[in-house]
Design a protein around this motif. Structure first.
Motif, PDB file in Angstrom:
ATOM      1  N   PHE A  25      28.920 -61.054  22.282  1.00 45.63           N
ATOM      2  CA  PHE A  25      29.985 -60.336  22.974  1.00 45.63           C
ATOM      3  C   PHE A  25      30.415 -61.063  24.245  1.00 45.63           C
ATOM      4  O   PHE A  25      30.756 -60.429  25.240  1.00 45.63           O
ATOM      5  CB  PHE A  25      29.538 -58.908  23.296  1.00 45.63           C
ATOM      6  CG  PHE A  25      29.228 -58.099  22.069  1.00 45.63           C
ATOM      7  CD1 PHE A  25      30.250 -57.608  21.277  1.00 45.63           C
ATOM      8  CD2 PHE A  25      27.916 -57.858  21.699  1.00 45.63           C
ATOM      9  CE1 PHE A  25      29.970 -56.875  20.137  1.00 45.63           C
ATOM     10  CE2 PHE A  25      27.618 -57.118  20.562  1.00 45.63           C
ATOM     11  CZ  PHE A  25      28.646 -56.623  19.781  1.00 45.63           C
ATOM     12  N   LEU A  26      30.398 -62.381  24.193  1.00 47.53           N
ATOM     13  CA  LEU A  26      30.778 -63.214  25.329  1.00 47.53           C
ATOM     14  C   LEU A  26      32.180 -62.838  25.816  1.00 47.53           C
ATOM     15  O   LEU A  26      33.121 -62.763  25.045  1.00 47.53           O
ATOM     16  CB  LEU A  26      30.737 -64.683  24.922  1.00 47.53           C
ATOM     17  CG  LEU A  26      30.669 -65.713  26.034  1.00 47.53           C
ATOM     18  CD1 LEU A  26      29.419 -65.514  26.879  1.00 47.53           C
ATOM     19  CD2 LEU A  26      30.661 -67.115  25.445  1.00 47.53           C
ATOM     20  N   GLY A  27      32.285 -62.537  27.091  1.00 45.14           N
ATOM     21  CA  GLY A  27      33.563 -62.155  27.674  1.00 45.14           C
ATOM     22  C   GLY A  27      33.764 -60.662  27.785  1.00 45.14           C
ATOM     23  O   GLY A  27      34.658 -60.203  28.485  1.00 45.14           O
ATOM     24  N   PHE A  28      32.940 -59.866  27.112  1.00 44.64           N
ATOM     25  CA  PHE A  28      33.032 -58.407  27.182  1.00 44.64           C
ATOM     26  C   PHE A  28      31.973 -57.925  28.174  1.00 44.64           C
ATOM     27  O   PHE A  28      30.798 -57.816  27.854  1.00 44.64           O
ATOM     28  CB  PHE A  28      32.810 -57.796  25.790  1.00 44.64           C
ATOM     29  CG  PHE A  28      32.976 -56.304  25.743  1.00 44.64           C
ATOM     30  CD1 PHE A  28      34.186 -55.710  26.051  1.00 44.64           C
ATOM     31  CD2 PHE A  28      31.908 -55.507  25.370  1.00 44.64           C
ATOM     32  CE1 PHE A  28      34.337 -54.332  25.993  1.00 44.64           C
ATOM     33  CE2 PHE A  28      32.050 -54.135  25.311  1.00 44.64           C
ATOM     34  CZ  PHE A  28      33.263 -53.541  25.627  1.00 44.64           C
ATOM     35  N   VAL A  29      32.401 -57.680  29.397  1.00 45.14           N
ATOM     36  CA  VAL A  29      31.495 -57.441  30.515  1.00 45.14           C
ATOM     37  C   VAL A  29      30.504 -56.295  30.288  1.00 45.14           C
ATOM     38  O   VAL A  29      29.319 -56.440  30.618  1.00 45.14           O
ATOM     39  CB  VAL A  29      32.287 -57.252  31.831  1.00 45.14           C
ATOM     40  CG1 VAL A  29      31.376 -56.876  32.976  1.00 45.14           C
ATOM     41  CG2 VAL A  29      33.064 -58.514  32.159  1.00 45.14           C
TER      42      VAL A  29
END
Length: 135
Positions: A25-29
């Motif tokens: 989930f890279l980019g989904f804080v």
């Protein structure tokens, strides 16, 4: 209620799951927080099981030497893994570096699974009715 090797295996699995969640989930804080929680619980489980595991299985007269040797081996292993992931990152990018780290955690989980069975076989007296006891 889990034995020390089972707690360590669970800790390593949680740590690996935290890394996978972070990467997937890279980019989904919001997923970063979930990954941090998984990673933290995994690290805590691994950390709190190492000392009791050693103290239940190593004679008092040898604990200092074993701890010294384990520290040196642990440092050398972490140096190689950090160097390897850094070199992979420089040469092939972050996906390969993440894959290497997750692969190392998979290897650690596999070795912990082997330890789980070998420990029960080698230290039968520590296990009574499926529960690990301290001496």
């Amino acid at each position: 209620r889990l034995s020390h090797p089972a707690k360590c295996l669970l800790g390593q699995f949680l740590t690996m799951t935290g890394y996978i969640v972070f990467l997937r989930f890279l980019g989904f804080v919001p997923s970063y927080y979930m990954a941090m929680v998984l990673f933290t619980f995994g690290e805590i489980l691994c950390t709190i099981t190492n000392g009791p595991y050693i103290s239940d299985r190593i004679p008092k007269s040898h604990r200092g030497r074993i701890n010294g040797i384990m520290g040196a081996i642990q440092s050398a292993t972490m140096t190689c893994i950090n160097l390897g992931s850094g070199l992979l990152y420089d040469a092939l990018g972050s996906d390969m570096a993440w894959g290497f780290v997750i692969g190392m955690l998979l290897l650690a989980c596999a070795l912990s699974l082997l330890l789980l069975f070998a420990d029960r076989k080698a230290y039968k007296r520590l296990y009574i009715e499926g529960k690990e006891i301290s001496e």
